[in-house]
Design a protein around this motif. Sequence first.
Motif, short mmCIF file in Angstrom:
data_model
loop_
_atom_site.label_atom_id
_atom_site.label_comp_id
_atom_site.label_asym_id
_atom_site.label_seq_id
_atom_site.Cartn_x
_atom_site.Cartn_y
_atom_site.Cartn_z
N GLY A 13 -17.50 2.25 -11.64
CA GLY A 13 -16.56 3.30 -11.95
C GLY A 13 -16.24 4.46 -10.95
N LEU A 14 -16.20 5.40 -11.49
CA LEU A 14 -15.45 6.75 -10.48
C LEU A 14 -16.65 6.98 -9.64
N GLY A 15 -17.84 6.71 -10.05
CA GLY A 15 -19.09 7.02 -9.04
C GLY A 15 -19.21 6.20 -7.96
N ALA A 16 -18.93 5.04 -8.13
CA ALA A 16 -18.85 3.76 -7.10
C ALA A 16 -17.71 4.16 -6.12
N PRO A 208 -6.27 5.89 -6.00
CA PRO A 208 -5.62 7.24 -5.88
C PRO A 208 -6.28 8.32 -6.73
N GLY A 209 -6.71 7.96 -7.82
CA GLY A 209 -7.32 8.98 -8.96
C GLY A 209 -8.45 9.62 -8.31
N VAL A 210 -9.42 8.76 -7.83
CA VAL A 210 -10.71 9.16 -7.18
C VAL A 210 -10.31 9.90 -5.75
N ARG A 211 -9.33 9.45 -5.17
CA ARG A 211 -8.84 10.13 -3.91
C ARG A 211 -8.46 11.67 -4.29
N SER A 212 -7.99 11.87 -5.47
CA SER A 212 -7.78 13.44 -5.74
C SER A 212 -9.05 14.14 -6.10
#
Length: 250
Positions: A13-16, A208-212
């Motif tokens: 998920g977001l962590g990876a 893109p979500g994690v980039r933010s």
Amino acid sequence: MRKTIIITGASSGLGAEMARQFAAKGYDLGLCARRTERLESLRDEIQAADSQAKVILKELDVNDHDAVFRVFNEYRTEFGRIDRVIVNAGMGKGGPLGTGLFKYNKMTAETNFVAALAQCEAALEIFREQNSGHLVTIASISALRGMPRAMTTYAATKAALLNLTEGIRADLMRSRLPIPVSCILPGFIRSEINEKVKNTPFMCDTVPGVRSMVNAIEKEKKVAFVPGWPWRLVAFLMKRLPLKVVMKMG
């Protein structure tokens, strides 16, 4: 410049994805999670892109609180110092209260708040001794209001985490310690925890979500709603709209 980052719940998920993006920026990474085989695949992927990338893996169940302190201190010994800890590990199991799902609501409460408290404690013991470091907690836009159905306990834990983070910030400010504290509140970013959710408005793809998220973390923002559009506006409205309107987001 902060060089060494510890990310919990980094196996998926977001962590990876945070791990991938921070590695691409040249950070040394300490990645920990329960599922070490997935961490190994992630490390191999990162090092295939950059053979010089330094990635140290450790098995960690954040609900084993003694292990949290042990693993964080092992990372400090192996890296020499820790510059940033991202308290990311969490879960979203649960259901409406009173429907026989206490077991899962309890698991979510313990993982998202009590285990997060242990991670913050362990990180801050190190940061206070170093007199430096950056603590980051990953909450959720749902922290802003109560949510219905399966989101009820999850949202409550994220609200508690948001307040815990602010309390830590206040305490460090009072002590005049140079340790910034950030709380990141993602909106709807596609990940394993919501992969089965369909027809959700404003759902953002993972990269893109994690980039933010990464950009907000690097700027060491105190509180960040990400992605900025539309979630800053949504956050403003959520705090003010009637509950019967807000509940439709759950």
